[in-house]
Design an enzyme around this catalytic site. Structure first.
Site, mmCIF file in Angstrom:
data_model
loop_
_atom_site.group_PDB
_atom_site.id
_atom_site.type_symbol
_atom_site.label_atom_id
_atom_site.label_comp_id
_atom_site.label_asym_id
_atom_site.label_seq_id
_atom_site.Cartn_x
_atom_site.Cartn_y
_atom_site.Cartn_z
ATOM 1 N N THR A 187 -3.006 -0.664 -2.511
ATOM 2 C CA THR A 187 -2.842 0.496 -1.637
ATOM 3 C C THR A 187 -1.872 0.129 -0.518
ATOM 4 O O THR A 187 -1.818 -1.020 -0.079
ATOM 5 C CB THR A 187 -4.189 0.949 -1.044
ATOM 6 O OG1 THR A 187 -4.697 -0.042 -0.144
ATOM 7 C CG2 THR A 187 -5.196 1.225 -2.150
ATOM 8 N N SER A 222 -6.915 -8.873 9.576
ATOM 9 C CA SER A 222 -5.927 -9.390 10.524
ATOM 10 C C SER A 222 -6.580 -10.454 11.385
ATOM 11 O O SER A 222 -7.794 -10.402 11.640
ATOM 12 C CB SER A 222 -5.398 -8.265 11.422
ATOM 13 O OG SER A 222 -4.609 -8.797 12.482
ATOM 14 N N TYR A 244 -7.968 -1.317 17.396
ATOM 15 C CA TYR A 244 -7.430 -1.868 16.151
ATOM 16 C C TYR A 244 -8.213 -3.114 15.738
ATOM 17 O O TYR A 244 -8.588 -3.269 14.574
ATOM 18 C CB TYR A 244 -5.956 -2.193 16.334
ATOM 19 C CG TYR A 244 -5.272 -2.737 15.101
ATOM 20 C CD1 TYR A 244 -4.880 -1.901 14.068
ATOM 21 C CD2 TYR A 244 -5.002 -4.102 14.974
ATOM 22 C CE1 TYR A 244 -4.253 -2.395 12.936
ATOM 23 C CE2 TYR A 244 -4.375 -4.605 13.855
ATOM 24 C CZ TYR A 244 -4.002 -3.756 12.831
ATOM 25 O OH TYR A 244 -3.388 -4.252 11.720
#
Length: 250
Positions: free
Chosen positions: A13, A138, A151
């Site tokens: 994706t 991340s 985030y």
């Protein structure tokens, strides 16, 4: 010599650029047929032109459940199964506490949390026992960078998903792992700068935080994803693999 993913059907994706596109290339190099998704049809067509006949693009927004239903119906019709899933689509904007808006929160969590959850949940009937799922998080999930709280929280949720889903799916031997990149030279990163001077300053600042003294390349993340997706990682489940030049370890 057969590739590490020979004969596998894979989905990436957010596969039209950056880490997603690099991973699609590596999957194909290792023998897989790859579906890629993205929201922009023109970018998808450009990516497939690069990837060649062992790839197919499907326009889809990971945060829209109807798009996911249509995507998986197409994969079911065309290939009948999905052996490897790399959940790479994500994004977000940045603001310090006190300036965060409801719209910013919703947009980030819809893509990075809701999108990841339902991308995985809806694919389960297609994945054979023993399949592999890799989630892209991340290094900011374990850091306290200014302006990044929303985030970072969304990426911490991704890491938590991998732990829970490893337990949920253990009876089917479906391995769920997380890849957490450090600063990587991608179009998304360079797009944060409006001028070449700003880009150089940004890259210099980011490289100064990396013990290896440079930004990573999308291909370096892609090769780590191949490892987690392949039988080389057959006894690896529920981990977070930092590919960051040592940033969060040193």
């Amino acid at each position: 010599m057969a590739g590490k993913l020979e004969g596998k059907i894979a989905l990436v994706t957010g596969g039209s650029s950056g880490i997603g596109l690099a991973t699609a290339k590596e999957f194909i190099k290792e023998g897989a047929f790859v579906f890629i998704t993205g929201r922009r049809q023109a970018q998808l067509e450009s990516a497939v032109a690069v990837l060649g006949s062992h790839a197919k693009a499907v326009q889809a927004d990971a945060s829209r459940l109807t798009d996911l239903d249509a995507l998986y119906q197409q994969i079911q019709h065309e290939k009948g199964r999905l052996d490897v899933l790399f959940v790479n689509a994500g994004g977000g904007s940045f603001a310090p506490i006190g300036q965060i808006t409801e719209e910013q929160f919703d947009e980030t969590f819809h893509t990075n949390v809701k999108g990841v959850l339902f991308t995985v949940q809806k694919v389960l009937p297609l994945i054979p026992d023993g399949g592999a799922i890799v989630l892209n998080a991340s290094i900011v999930s374990v850091q306290g960078n200014p302006n990044f709280s929303v985030y970072s929280a969304s990426k911490a949720a991704v890491r938590s998903f991998a732990r829970g889903w490893t337990s949920d799916l253990k009876n089917r031997r479906i391995r769920v792992n997380v890849i957490s990149p450090g600063p990587i030279d991608t179009p998304g990163l360079s797009g944060l700068a409006e001028t070449e001077e700003q880009k150089n300053a940004l890259y210099h600042q980011l490289a100064s935080t990396v013990p290896l003294g440079r930004l990573g390349k999308p291909e370096e993340i892609a090769r780590a994803v191949v490892f987690l997706a392949s039988d080389d990682a057959s006894f690896v489940a529920g981990i977070e693999l930092f590919v960051d030049g040592g940033t969060v370890q040193i």
